[in-house]
Design a protein around this motif. Structure first.
Motif, PDB file in Angstrom:
ATOM      1  N   SER A 244       0.824  -1.205   0.000  1.00 51.44           N
ATOM      2  CA  SER A 244       0.000   0.000   0.000  1.00 51.44           C
ATOM      3  C   SER A 244       0.857   1.254   0.000  1.00 51.44           C
ATOM      4  O   SER A 244       0.634   2.182  -0.787  1.00 51.44           O
ATOM      5  CB  SER A 244      -0.935  -0.007   1.208  1.00 51.44           C
ATOM      6  OG  SER A 244      -1.796  -1.123   1.195  1.00 51.44           O
ATOM      7  N   ALA A 245       1.859   1.309   0.899  1.00 51.31           N
ATOM      8  CA  ALA A 245       2.722   2.487   0.986  1.00 51.31           C
ATOM      9  C   ALA A 245       3.503   2.684  -0.304  1.00 51.31           C
ATOM     10  O   ALA A 245       3.596   3.806  -0.836  1.00 51.31           O
ATOM     11  CB  ALA A 245       3.662   2.345   2.176  1.00 51.31           C
ATOM     12  N   SER A 246       4.070   1.591  -0.827  1.00 47.84           N
ATOM     13  CA  SER A 246       4.849   1.670  -2.062  1.00 47.84           C
ATOM     14  C   SER A 246       3.992   2.151  -3.230  1.00 47.84           C
ATOM     15  O   SER A 246       4.415   3.000  -4.027  1.00 47.84           O
ATOM     16  CB  SER A 246       5.442   0.287  -2.368  1.00 47.84           C
ATOM     17  OG  SER A 246       6.081   0.273  -3.618  1.00 47.84           O
ATOM     18  N   VAL A 287       7.812  -0.854   7.850  1.00 50.11           N
ATOM     19  CA  VAL A 287       7.282  -0.079   6.727  1.00 50.11           C
ATOM     20  C   VAL A 287       7.530   1.413   6.948  1.00 50.11           C
ATOM     21  O   VAL A 287       7.908   2.139   6.019  1.00 50.11           O
ATOM     22  CB  VAL A 287       5.774  -0.356   6.530  1.00 50.11           C
ATOM     23  CG1 VAL A 287       5.198   0.548   5.452  1.00 50.11           C
ATOM     24  CG2 VAL A 287       5.550  -1.823   6.162  1.00 50.11           C
ATOM     25  N   PHE A 288       7.335   1.870   8.175  1.00 55.71           N
ATOM     26  CA  PHE A 288       7.588   3.284   8.491  1.00 55.71           C
ATOM     27  C   PHE A 288       9.046   3.632   8.223  1.00 55.71           C
ATOM     28  O   PHE A 288       9.342   4.679   7.622  1.00 55.71           O
ATOM     29  CB  PHE A 288       7.231   3.565   9.950  1.00 55.71           C
ATOM     30  CG  PHE A 288       7.382   5.014  10.332  1.00 55.71           C
ATOM     31  CD1 PHE A 288       6.426   5.948   9.975  1.00 55.71           C
ATOM     32  CD2 PHE A 288       8.494   5.450  11.050  1.00 55.71           C
ATOM     33  CE1 PHE A 288       6.559   7.294  10.313  1.00 55.71           C
ATOM     34  CE2 PHE A 288       8.638   6.775  11.402  1.00 55.71           C
ATOM     35  CZ  PHE A 288       7.667   7.706  11.038  1.00 55.71           C
ATOM     36  N   ALA A 289       9.962   2.762   8.648  1.00 51.17           N
ATOM     37  CA  ALA A 289      11.385   3.032   8.448  1.00 51.17           C
ATOM     38  C   ALA A 289      11.745   3.084   6.964  1.00 51.17           C
ATOM     39  O   ALA A 289      12.584   3.890   6.543  1.00 51.17           O
ATOM     40  CB  ALA A 289      12.219   1.959   9.151  1.00 51.17           C
ATOM     41  N   CYS A 310      -0.833  10.340   0.326  1.00 47.50           N
ATOM     42  CA  CYS A 310       0.474  10.102   0.951  1.00 47.50           C
ATOM     43  C   CYS A 310       0.444  10.449   2.430  1.00 47.50           C
ATOM     44  O   CYS A 310       0.974   9.705   3.270  1.00 47.50           O
ATOM     45  CB  CYS A 310       1.554  10.920   0.237  1.00 47.50           C
ATOM     46  SG  CYS A 310       2.018  10.281  -1.394  1.00 47.50           S
ATOM     47  N   TYR A 311      -0.181  11.580   2.764  1.00 48.02           N
ATOM     48  CA  TYR A 311      -0.271  11.974   4.174  1.00 48.02           C
ATOM     49  C   TYR A 311      -1.095  10.956   4.957  1.00 48.02           C
ATOM     50  O   TYR A 311      -0.712  10.545   6.065  1.00 48.02           O
ATOM     51  CB  TYR A 311      -0.902  13.359   4.300  1.00 48.02           C
ATOM     52  CG  TYR A 311      -1.162  13.745   5.743  1.00 48.02           C
ATOM     53  CD1 TYR A 311      -0.121  14.205   6.541  1.00 48.02           C
ATOM     54  CD2 TYR A 311      -2.426  13.617   6.312  1.00 48.02           C
ATOM     55  CE1 TYR A 311      -0.341  14.546   7.868  1.00 48.02           C
ATOM     56  CE2 TYR A 311      -2.651  13.943   7.635  1.00 48.02           C
ATOM     57  CZ  TYR A 311      -1.601  14.407   8.409  1.00 48.02           C
ATOM     58  OH  TYR A 311      -1.822  14.728   9.717  1.00 48.02           O
ATOM     59  N   ASP A 312      -2.211  10.539   4.409  1.00 47.34           N
ATOM     60  CA  ASP A 312      -3.087   9.578   5.069  1.00 47.34           C
ATOM     61  C   ASP A 312      -2.354   8.261   5.316  1.00 47.34           C
ATOM     62  O   ASP A 312      -2.449   7.656   6.383  1.00 47.34           O
ATOM     63  CB  ASP A 312      -4.328   9.351   4.198  1.00 47.34           C
ATOM     64  CG  ASP A 312      -5.409   8.549   4.908  1.00 47.34           C
ATOM     65  OD1 ASP A 312      -5.346   8.405   6.147  1.00 47.34           O
ATOM     66  OD2 ASP A 312      -6.307   8.041   4.221  1.00 47.34           O
ATOM     67  N   ILE A 317       0.797   4.324   8.914  1.00 46.14           N
ATOM     68  CA  ILE A 317       1.963   3.547   9.324  1.00 46.14           C
ATOM     69  C   ILE A 317       2.754   4.206  10.442  1.00 46.14           C
ATOM     70  O   ILE A 317       3.600   3.556  11.063  1.00 46.14           O
ATOM     71  CB  ILE A 317       2.906   3.277   8.131  1.00 46.14           C
ATOM     72  CG1 ILE A 317       3.506   4.580   7.604  1.00 46.14           C
ATOM     73  CG2 ILE A 317       2.181   2.520   7.035  1.00 46.14           C
ATOM     74  CD1 ILE A 317       4.610   4.372   6.575  1.00 46.14           C
ATOM     75  N   ALA A 318       2.477   5.486  10.703  1.00 43.06           N
ATOM     76  CA  ALA A 318       3.212   6.182  11.766  1.00 43.06           C
ATOM     77  C   ALA A 318       2.931   5.511  13.111  1.00 43.06           C
ATOM     78  O   ALA A 318       1.794   5.131  13.391  1.00 43.06           O
ATOM     79  CB  ALA A 318       2.811   7.651  11.810  1.00 43.06           C
ATOM     80  N   PRO A 319       3.957   5.349  13.929  1.00 45.96           N
ATOM     81  CA  PRO A 319       3.766   4.714  15.247  1.00 45.96           C
ATOM     82  C   PRO A 319       3.073   5.665  16.225  1.00 45.96           C
ATOM     83  O   PRO A 319       3.638   6.075  17.229  1.00 45.96           O
ATOM     84  CB  PRO A 319       5.205   4.386  15.679  1.00 45.96           C
ATOM     85  CG  PRO A 319       6.049   5.401  14.984  1.00 45.96           C
ATOM     86  CD  PRO A 319       5.372   5.679  13.671  1.00 45.96           C
TER      87      PRO A 319
END
Length: 442
Positions: A244-246, A287-289, A310-312, A317-319
């Motif tokens: 998803s992030a990629s 994923v965050f890293a 991208c922000y969403d 994924i942000a901790p």
């Protein structure tokens, strides 16, 4: 005297400023998700129809799933969609039971895989995908579906997802329900969380025409996306979130189909739940890293329609839970220092105690509200008794509270794939009839 008062005021100011900054950061980062709730409650999700039917391959990475794999394959075989346009491939991954035989007898094409070095769903999917490309290149599959062996599908699943694909979606997730919601408070906790994710995150994203996120199972990816990637290249512990992030960084919008219903088996023991969520927590950190930088850049430089996506995704994924953990640890340290006599600023200690209580209570209240809202909005979709639906609204915050130690330990401890045993066999026809009655009542 004045020095003592000044030190207490200084300590109090520092503690209060720290706690206020944590609260403000949380508020600024995640308030937009309250708008998502408003969108879902006030606007209908867009409906799609298909101009033609497309050809699909189904991939199932299964490890020792002889008890449930036949139900999934049967639910695919009885779809209200041309059977000749769906081929089912099961990657029997390091199996020591009859998964391969059962899947083959149920009508699937089976690829046995034996590799104890590259362990994990992502590696199995990549191996299976390349085997399909090599042995079934003439089939010209237009997209690939991914399911877990314990899933079963509503009879209209492929018809609905085909409409999403036909509308131009390059990837899409679906509505994830639970086939054992009522087993206990653990399975119910999962059930509420996935319903909340489907309804109040992905449906809102669909309605607002931003990107959704793939979550574990029940999704498709267009062939050209996989060909461009050279296979299934996402191998972190949470390969779905990595994909998803990629994809969002690359400007690929992930869609959602609220009318394509999948039923998933949830863990019922705390040990299985801990192991699974521990892997998820570690995977999110991974994923965050790897992708946070790209998402931050995309939120600034991507084409205008993709910046918010991208922000969403960055917030997904942000901790975020670490902020709560840091606040609790910080204030707990102050309390401990006071108890051991190292620190004697009583006013600051009182402020720290208040902050810890506030943080925990605020988290529990927030989760309770979301649990209640999700349960009532999705009441007819939850397959259990009224008494259990009400009871598990109160246990959902406790289930979510157990994420705090999981997230903390995942920071420092390694995680690995650990199989979770699935054993709940269901009547596919019964599930489809119930879903049909639910949709007809709306």
């Amino acid at each position: 005297m004045f020095d003592t008062v000044a030190s207490q005021v200084s300590a109090l100011s520092f503690v209060d400023i720290f706690n206020f900054c944590v609260f403000l950061t949380f508020t600024l980062c995640y308030t937009y998700q309250l708008y998502y709730v408003l969108v879902v409650l006030t606007r209908r999700a867009p409906k799609r129809t298909a101009a033609r039917n497309h050809r699909y391959a189904v991939m199932v990475a299964a490890r020792n799933e002889e008890a449930v794999i036949a139900d999934l394959i049967h639910s695919i075989k009885v779809q209200n969609y041309p059977a000749e346009l769906i081929d089912v491939f099961v990657i029997a991954d390091n199996c020591t039971d009859r998964t391969a035989e059962v899947a083959r007898e149920a009508g699937a094409i089976v690829f046995p895989r034996h590799n104890d070095k590259q362990v994990g769903k992502g590696y199995a999917l990549d191996w299976g995908l390349k085997a399909i490309w090599e042995q079934y290149a003439d089939k010209d599959y237009e997209a690939y579906f991914v399911f877990d062996a314990d899933n079963v599908l509503d009879v209209n699943y492929f018809r609905e997802m085909n409409a999403t694909f036909d509308s131009g979606a390059k990837a899409s997730t679906s509505y994830r329900n639970s086939k054992n919601f009522g087993s206990n408070w653990i399975s119910a906790g999962y059930g509420v969380w996935f319903l909340r994710e489907a309804k109040f995150l992905n449906q809102a994203r669909l309605t607002l025409n931003t990107s959704c996120a793939v979550s574990g199972t029940g999704f498709f990816i267009a062939t050209d996306i996989l060909k461009k990637a050279g296979g299934w290249k996402w191998h972190l512990l949470t390969e779905d979130i990595e994909f998803s992030a990629s994809s969002i960084i690359d400007g690929v919008r992930i869609s959602y189909c609220p009318t394509a219903v999948l039923y998933d088996e949830q863990p019922i023991t705390f040990r299985d739940s801990w192991n699974q969520r521990f892997r998820w927590a570690k995977g999110f950190y991974q994923v965050f890293a790897h992708y946070a930088g790209g998402l931050v850049k995309g939120a600034v430089t991507n084409p205008r329609g993709y910046r918010f996506a991208c922000y969403d995704m960055l917030m997904t994924i942000a901790p975020g839970m670490l902020l709560s953990i840091i606040s609790i640890l910080f204030n707990s340290i102050i309390i401990v220092l006071a108890a051991t006599g190292i620190m004697s600023t009583g006013v600051a200690i009182a402020s720290s105690v208040t902050s810890v209580v506030f943080c925990l209570c605020n988290y529990l209240v927030f989760m309770f509200v979301f649990g209640v809202l999700t349960t009532f909005v999705e009441w007819d979709s939850i397959r259990t008794t009224t008494a259990k639906k009400i009871r598990y609204m109160f246990t959902f915050p406790v289930f979510m509270l157990t994420y705090i130690p999981i997230a903390l330990i995942a920071l420092v401890k390694k995680a690995a794939w650990k199989p979770i045993k699935h054993s709940i066999s269901v009547d596919v026809a019964e599930f489809s009839e119930a879903e049909g009655a639910r949709l007809s009542s709306k």
